[in-house]
Design a protein around this motif. Structure first.
Motif, mmCIF file in Angstrom:
data_model
loop_
_atom_site.group_PDB
_atom_site.id
_atom_site.type_symbol
_atom_site.label_atom_id
_atom_site.label_comp_id
_atom_site.label_asym_id
_atom_site.label_seq_id
_atom_site.Cartn_x
_atom_site.Cartn_y
_atom_site.Cartn_z
ATOM 1 N N GLY A 4 -8.095 17.808 -0.919
ATOM 2 C CA GLY A 4 -9.186 18.253 0.322
ATOM 3 C C GLY A 4 -9.224 17.861 1.487
ATOM 4 N N GLY A 5 -7.916 17.171 1.914
ATOM 5 C CA GLY A 5 -7.872 16.515 3.088
ATOM 6 C C GLY A 5 -8.239 15.263 3.652
ATOM 7 N N GLU A 6 -8.712 14.420 2.468
ATOM 8 C CA GLU A 6 -8.928 13.129 2.297
ATOM 9 C C GLU A 6 -7.697 12.150 2.450
ATOM 10 O OE1 GLU A 6 -8.992 14.139 -1.920
ATOM 11 O OE2 GLU A 6 -9.557 15.053 0.128
ATOM 12 N N VAL A 7 -7.890 11.098 3.461
ATOM 13 C CA VAL A 7 -6.840 10.263 3.488
ATOM 14 C C VAL A 7 -7.061 9.065 2.419
ATOM 15 C CG1 VAL A 7 -5.363 8.753 5.110
ATOM 16 C CG2 VAL A 7 -6.552 10.738 5.877
ATOM 17 N N MET A 8 -6.081 8.871 1.737
ATOM 18 C CA MET A 8 -6.247 7.819 0.652
ATOM 19 C C MET A 8 -5.143 6.727 0.659
ATOM 20 S SD MET A 8 -6.743 10.182 -2.647
ATOM 21 C CE MET A 8 -7.712 9.145 -3.498
ATOM 22 N N GLU A 20 -10.155 2.696 8.448
ATOM 23 C CA GLU A 20 -10.834 2.843 9.541
ATOM 24 C C GLU A 20 -10.208 3.316 10.719
ATOM 25 O OE1 GLU A 20 -14.319 2.544 9.577
ATOM 26 O OE2 GLU A 20 -13.952 1.948 7.504
ATOM 27 N N VAL A 21 -10.562 4.481 11.388
ATOM 28 C CA VAL A 21 -10.065 4.980 12.478
ATOM 29 C C VAL A 21 -9.795 4.172 13.859
ATOM 30 C CG1 VAL A 21 -10.297 6.901 14.260
ATOM 31 C CG2 VAL A 21 -10.925 7.222 11.911
ATOM 32 N N ILE A 22 -8.952 3.987 14.196
ATOM 33 C CA ILE A 22 -8.434 3.221 15.558
ATOM 34 C C ILE A 22 -8.790 3.965 16.596
ATOM 35 C CG2 ILE A 22 -6.662 1.744 16.734
ATOM 36 C CD1 ILE A 22 -5.364 1.224 13.943
ATOM 37 N N TRP A 23 -8.030 5.045 16.611
ATOM 38 C CA TRP A 23 -8.329 6.242 17.659
ATOM 39 C C TRP A 23 -8.037 7.613 17.200
ATOM 40 C CZ3 TRP A 23 -4.061 8.954 18.290
ATOM 41 C CH2 TRP A 23 -2.524 8.435 18.231
ATOM 42 N N SER A 24 -8.963 8.704 17.637
ATOM 43 C CA SER A 24 -8.789 9.765 17.238
ATOM 44 C C SER A 24 -8.572 10.625 18.599
ATOM 45 C CB SER A 24 -9.781 10.318 16.496
ATOM 46 O OG SER A 24 -9.949 11.732 16.240
ATOM 47 N N ALA A 70 -4.391 1.745 -7.934
ATOM 48 C CA ALA A 70 -5.980 1.653 -7.662
ATOM 49 C C ALA A 70 -6.289 2.194 -6.279
ATOM 50 C CB ALA A 70 -6.552 0.378 -7.791
ATOM 51 N N VAL A 71 -7.282 3.020 -6.049
ATOM 52 C CA VAL A 71 -7.810 3.417 -4.721
ATOM 53 C C VAL A 71 -8.306 2.475 -3.754
ATOM 54 C CG1 VAL A 71 -9.066 5.309 -3.485
ATOM 55 C CG2 VAL A 71 -8.180 5.771 -5.471
ATOM 56 N N VAL A 72 -7.665 2.147 -2.787
ATOM 57 C CA VAL A 72 -8.048 1.226 -1.858
ATOM 58 C C VAL A 72 -9.177 1.689 -0.983
ATOM 59 C CG1 VAL A 72 -7.353 -0.763 -0.111
ATOM 60 C CG2 VAL A 72 -5.918 -0.227 -2.104
ATOM 61 N N PHE A 73 -8.792 3.028 -0.238
ATOM 62 C CA PHE A 73 -9.747 3.523 0.478
ATOM 63 C C PHE A 73 -9.481 5.037 0.340
ATOM 64 C CE2 PHE A 73 -6.319 2.539 3.423
ATOM 65 C CZ PHE A 73 -5.930 3.881 3.908
ATOM 66 N N ASP A 74 -10.534 5.861 0.676
ATOM 67 C CA ASP A 74 -10.587 7.233 0.569
ATOM 68 C C ASP A 74 -11.397 7.789 1.717
ATOM 69 O OD1 ASP A 74 -10.975 9.944 -0.170
ATOM 70 O OD2 ASP A 74 -11.229 9.638 -2.271
ATOM 71 N N LYS A 75 -11.025 8.400 2.652
ATOM 72 C CA LYS A 75 -11.632 8.662 3.729
ATOM 73 C C LYS A 75 -11.472 10.203 4.117
ATOM 74 C CE LYS A 75 -12.417 4.390 5.182
ATOM 75 N NZ LYS A 75 -13.746 3.832 5.385
ATOM 76 N N ASP A 76 -12.663 10.959 4.228
ATOM 77 C CA ASP A 76 -12.550 12.025 4.555
ATOM 78 C C ASP A 76 -12.485 12.429 6.184
ATOM 79 O OD1 ASP A 76 -12.806 14.980 4.490
ATOM 80 O OD2 ASP A 76 -15.040 15.009 3.736
ATOM 81 N N LEU A 77 -11.332 12.633 6.435
ATOM 82 C CA LEU A 77 -10.884 12.561 7.986
ATOM 83 C C LEU A 77 -10.664 14.003 8.265
ATOM 84 C CD1 LEU A 77 -9.372 9.065 8.211
ATOM 85 C CD2 LEU A 77 -11.664 9.676 8.886
ATOM 86 N N ARG A 111 0.908 -1.096 -0.209
ATOM 87 C CA ARG A 111 0.083 0.103 0.054
ATOM 88 C C ARG A 111 0.665 1.228 -0.080
ATOM 89 N NH1 ARG A 111 -3.155 -3.267 -0.886
ATOM 90 N NH2 ARG A 111 -5.234 -4.028 0.204
ATOM 91 N N VAL A 112 0.387 2.223 -0.545
ATOM 92 C CA VAL A 112 1.065 3.647 -0.420
ATOM 93 C C VAL A 112 -0.060 4.636 0.065
ATOM 94 C CG1 VAL A 112 2.136 5.465 -1.766
ATOM 95 C CG2 VAL A 112 2.375 3.054 -2.336
ATOM 96 N N TYR A 113 -0.149 5.528 1.025
ATOM 97 C CA TYR A 113 -0.954 6.085 1.832
ATOM 98 C C TYR A 113 -0.283 7.627 1.426
ATOM 99 C CZ TYR A 113 -1.101 2.067 4.235
ATOM 100 O OH TYR A 113 -1.126 0.720 4.235
ATOM 101 N N ALA A 114 -1.420 8.660 1.171
ATOM 102 C CA ALA A 114 -1.159 10.158 0.861
ATOM 103 C C ALA A 114 -2.417 10.760 1.313
ATOM 104 C CB ALA A 114 -0.774 10.303 -0.352
ATOM 105 N N PHE A 115 -2.413 12.232 1.186
ATOM 106 C CA PHE A 115 -3.560 13.020 1.581
ATOM 107 C C PHE A 115 -3.928 13.549 0.068
ATOM 108 C CE2 PHE A 115 -1.841 13.437 5.867
ATOM 109 C CZ PHE A 115 -3.109 13.157 6.312
ATOM 110 N N GLY A 116 -5.276 13.700 -0.236
ATOM 111 C CA GLY A 116 -5.685 14.410 -1.426
ATOM 112 C C GLY A 116 -5.749 15.752 -1.113
#
Length: 634
Positions: A331-335, A382-386, A343-350, A324-329
Motif C-alpha cells: 500500500g506504499g507504507e514504509v516499513m 520519522e521524516v527528516i525532510w521531504s 518484527a515490525v519496528v515501524f510502519d509509516k504511511d508515507l 534493521r531491514v527496510y521495505a515497502f508494503g
C-alpha cells in the motif's frame, strides 16, 4: 547547474556511522603509476558487501548484498555525458561494474539478439552472449536479472529457464537447467550465500548452486505463498519498435509493478549472517509476507515470516549496522523490520512508490513517493525532510491549458524516476518532468523531459542536473573515478510516445520515440574529481585523529580503511588529470607526494593497530590534504 557545495564542507552527513559505511571496493595499486585494479582485503570488516561478492563499487543490482545503493567513493557534481550504447533495447537496471571497470548489462530483445553485454569504460562492446535462437540460449528472460559479480571475477545471470555462469572474457563457465531442478524462472537478479550462487524465482523457489559446477548445492526451498494480485495489463505500445521481446514485456512490467508473481524483487543478503530477506506474496491475495531465510547445515529454512500488505514489488535493504531491514508494503507504507526476529519496528504511511529504498551510512533511508523524495530516520521512520521538485519542472517545461482532454491541471510536475544512489556528500537520482493526466479514470504521467540530478543529502536541495534521453525507471551505478551509469528502461517515455490518445493532447506534450540503452557520465575533469576525493579523505583522517590522539581505537580502523581507498582513487584521478592535460607536472607531482605521504601514514597506523600499538600522527596529514584540496588549481 553549478556546484553549490564546497568540497571541504558537508561531511556531517556521514559521521554518525562511518564504521558501518567504510565499504570494501575496488582500488588500484600504489601511486603514482596507474596499475591494474585490485580489491582490498579487509578480514572481519563489517561492510554492506556479503561473502563471495566482488569487492567493487557495484557488484549487483543495488551495489552490494545489503541492497543499500551506497558507494563510499566521492562523485563530483560537475559531469559530462560520455557515451550511449545498446540503443534499441530497454534495460532494467544500471550495469554492474567489475574490478577492472568493465560494465555488464542484460537486455531482453528476444530471438536473434544477445542478452548479456560486456562494455568497456569507454563504451566499447567487448563481448556479448550468443544470440538467442531458442530457449537453450541465454534468452530474453535475462532482462530482469542484473549481472552478479563474484570475487573470482565470474558473472552470473538467470533467464526464463536456465541459470548461467560466464568467465570475465565471455566464455560460458556452466549453464544449469533450472527446470530440471523443479524451479520455474525467471529470477529478479541473483545472490551469493554461503559460497553458493542462486536466487529466488518469481514463483517463490529459493535455489542455490555450486559456483564451480552449477550443480544444486542444497534442496530447493518452496516459499508457502501464492501469486500476487493481477495488474491492469500492458498497453500494446509500451516498448514498441523492438525495445523488448513482445513475448516477454508483459511479464517484465508485471514484475516491475509487483503484480501477478509471488516474488518480484531482489533478495538482500545479510553481510555477516548470510540471512536472506525477501518480500513476497502471501497465502491469499489479501496478504503479503516478509521472509527471513537461513542456510543451516546444508538446508534452507524459513527463520520468520511477517505479514505485510499485498503487492509489494520492492527489494528490501539492510541498515549499516545490520539490525534493521527496510521495505515497502503493497500500500506504499514504509516499513522497518528487526533483522533478527522480523518484527515490525515501524510502519509509516508515507505514500511510497514501488521502488526500492536506499540506505546511507548514517542509517538514513531514502524513499521515492511519486513526486516527492523523502529522507527518513532508519531507527524511527520519522521524516527528516521531504522535497518536491515541481519548481525545477516549471523552469524546464511550460504549462499547458487544463482545458485539453485528459489534462488534469496543466502544471509541470517533477516525478522521481530512479532508485537513489548514495555517495559521500551527494545523492543521485533522475527526475521525470511532465504532466499529470486522467485517462478514463487512470492517473498517468505524460513524460516530457528527464534529468539526472545531484542532491544535497543534508537538505534535499538540487545541486546539479543533466538531461538524459529517455526515462530511466532503474538505477545509477558508480565507477571508481566518479563515473555514473544509467539504464534506460523507457516505460514512461514509450507510453507517452505511443499512446493512442496523444493526438488529443497539445502538441507541446509530444516526445520522440524511445530508444533505450545505457548512458554514461564522467567528471568534467579528473582534477575536480581528485579535489573532492582529497577533501573527503582529509575529513576522514581528521575524524580519526582525535580518538587516536586520546589512545582510542574504536571505529578508527574503519575510518582509515575508507580514507586509504579514497586516497588511492584520488591519486589515480591526479594521474589521469595530468595525462589528459588538466594539470601540469609541477602541479601534480607535489599533490601526489602529499597523497603518498598520507597513504604511508595510514598504512603505518593500520599496521600499528593490528599490532595493538598506538598511533597518534594523523592530524598533520589531514591538514596537509585539506590544504591541498583547498589550493588545488582551478
Amino acid at each position: 547547474m553549478e556546484n553549490t557545495i564546497d568540497p571541504g564542507r558537508g561531511f556531517a552527513f556521514f559521521r554518525a556511522a562511518l564504521r558501518a559505511a567504510a565499504g570494501v571496493f575496488v582500488v588500484a595499486a600504489l601511486l603514482p603509476a596507474v596499475t591494474p585494479a585490485a580489491p582490498l582485503e579487509i578480514p572481519g570488516f563489517r561492510t554492506g558487501q556479503g561473502q563471495s561478492y566482488a569487492q567493487t563499487t557495484w557488484a549487483t543490482v543495488h551495489a552490494d548484498s545489503s541492497n543499500s545503493d551506497w558507494v563510499p567513493l566521492v562523485t563530483s557534481p560537475k559531469l559530462e555525458q560520455q557515451w550511449r550504447v545498446l540503443e534499441g533495447a530497454a534495460i532494467w537496471t544500471a550495469p554492474s561494474v567489475a574490478i577492472d571497470g568493465t560494465l555488464y548489462s542484460t537486455t531482453g530483445r528476444g530471438r536473434g539478439s544477445s542478452h548479456l553485454h560486456a562494455i568497456s569504460p569507454e563504451g566499447e562492446i567487448l563481448w556479448e552472449s550468443a544470440s538467442q535462437q531458442s530457449l537453450d540460449d541465454l534468452d530474453a528472460g535475462a532482462v530482469t536479472s542484473a549481472p552478479l559479480l563474484d570475487d573470482n571475477g565470474d558473472v552470473y545471470v538467470g533467464d526464463a529457464n536456465q541459470f548461467w555462469a560466464f568467465r570475465a572474457d565471455g566464455r560460458v563457465k556452466w549453464v544449469s537447467d533450472v527446470a530440471a531442478l523443479g524451479v520455474e524462472g525467471p529470477f529478479v537478479s541473483s545472490i551469493l550465500v554461503g559460497g553458493f550462487v542462486g536466487g529466488i524465482s518469481v514463483n517463490g523457489q529459493v535455489m542455490l548452486l555450486e559456483r564451480e559446477t552449477g550443480a544444486l548445492a542444497v534442496p530447493v526451498l518452496e516459499l508457502p505463498g501464492g501469486p500476487s494480485p493481477e495488474g491492469p495489463g500492458v498497453p500494446d505500445w509500451v516498448w514498441a519498435g523492438g525495445l523488448m521481446d513482445p513475448d516477454t514485456k508483459e511479464r517484465v512490467l508485471e514484475i516491475l509493478m509487483g503484480h501477478r508473481y509471488e516474488v518480484s524483487n531482489t533478495p538482500a543478503v545479510h553481510p555477516e549472517s548470510g540471512r536472506i530477506y525477501i518480500m513476497a506474496a502471501g497465502r491469499s491475495l489479501e496478504e503479503g509476507l516478509f521472509y527471513g531465510i537461513d542456510l543451516v547445515e546444508g538446508a534452507l529454512h524459513i527463520a520468520f515470516e511477517t505479514p505485510v500488505a499485498p503487492g509489494s514489488g520492492t527489494s528490501p535493504a539492510i541498515s549499516p549496522d545490520g539490525e534493521r531491514v527496510y521495505a515497502f508494503g503493497g500500500g506504499g507504507e514504509v516499513m522497518g523490520f528487526d533483522a533478527r526476529t522480523g518484527a515490525v519496528v515501524f510502519d509509516k504511511d508515507l505514500g511510497g512508490t514501488p521502488a526500492s529504498p536506499s540506505v546511507g551510512p548514517d542509517g538514513a533511508v531514502y524513499i521515492l513517493a511519486r513526486s516527492r523524495l523523502l529522507k527518513i530516520d532508519g531507527r524511527s521512520g520519522e521524516v527528516i525532510w521531504s522535497r518536491s521538485y515541481d519548481d525545477f519542472a516549471a523552469e524546464k517545461i511550460t504549462a499547458v491549458s487544463w482545458l485539453w482532454p485528459f489534462v488534469t491541471t496543466g502544471k509541470p510536475g517533477a516525478f522521481l524516476d530512479s532508485v537513489v544512489t548514495v555517495t559521500p556528500k551527494l545523492i543521485w537520482t533522475s527526475l521525470l518532468l511532465g504532466y499529470e493526466l486522467d485517462v478514463f479514470g487512470r492517473d498517468l504521467v505524460s513524460a516530457k523531459r528527464t534529468f539526472l540530478v545531484a542532491i544535497d543529502p543534508g537538505s534535499g536541495d538540487l545541486v546539479a542536473h543533466y538531461p538524459i534521453p529517455d526515462t530511466s525507471e532503474g538505477g545509477i551505478s558508480v565507477g571508481k573515478h566518479g563515473e555514473l551509469y544509467l539504464d534506460i528502461l523507457a516505460v514512461q517515455s514509450s507510453l507517452a510516445a505511443g499512446a493512442p490518445y496523444r493526438w488529443l493532447l497539445p502538441g507541446s506534450l509530444g516526445v520522440e520515440p524511445s530508444r533505450g540503452g545505457l548512458v554514461a557520465f564522467a567528471p568534467a575533469s579528473q582534477r575536480d574529481q581528485a579535489a573532492w576525493g582529497i577533501a573527503w579523505a582529509a575529513e576522514l583522517l581528521d575524524e580519526a585523529a582525535g580518538p587516536l590522539k586520546a589512545g582510542e581505537r574504536e571505529g578508527v580502523r574503519d575510518l582509515m580503511v575508507l580514507a586509504r581507498s579514497q586516497l588511492r582513487a584520488s591519486g589515480e584521478s591526479i594521474v589521469l588529470a595530468r595525462k589528459q592535460g588538466e594539470v601540469k607536472g609541477f602541479e601534480s607531482e607535489p599533490a601526489l607526494r602529499t597523497v603518498e605521504r598520507a597513504l604511508s601514514a595510514v598504512e603505518t597506523c593500520l599496521a600499528a593497530l593490528r599490532a595493538r600499538r598506538s598511533c597518534r600522527a594523523l592530524g598533520p596529514y589531514a591538514r596537509g590534504l585539506a590544504e591541498l584540496a583547498a589550493g588545488w588549481p582551478e
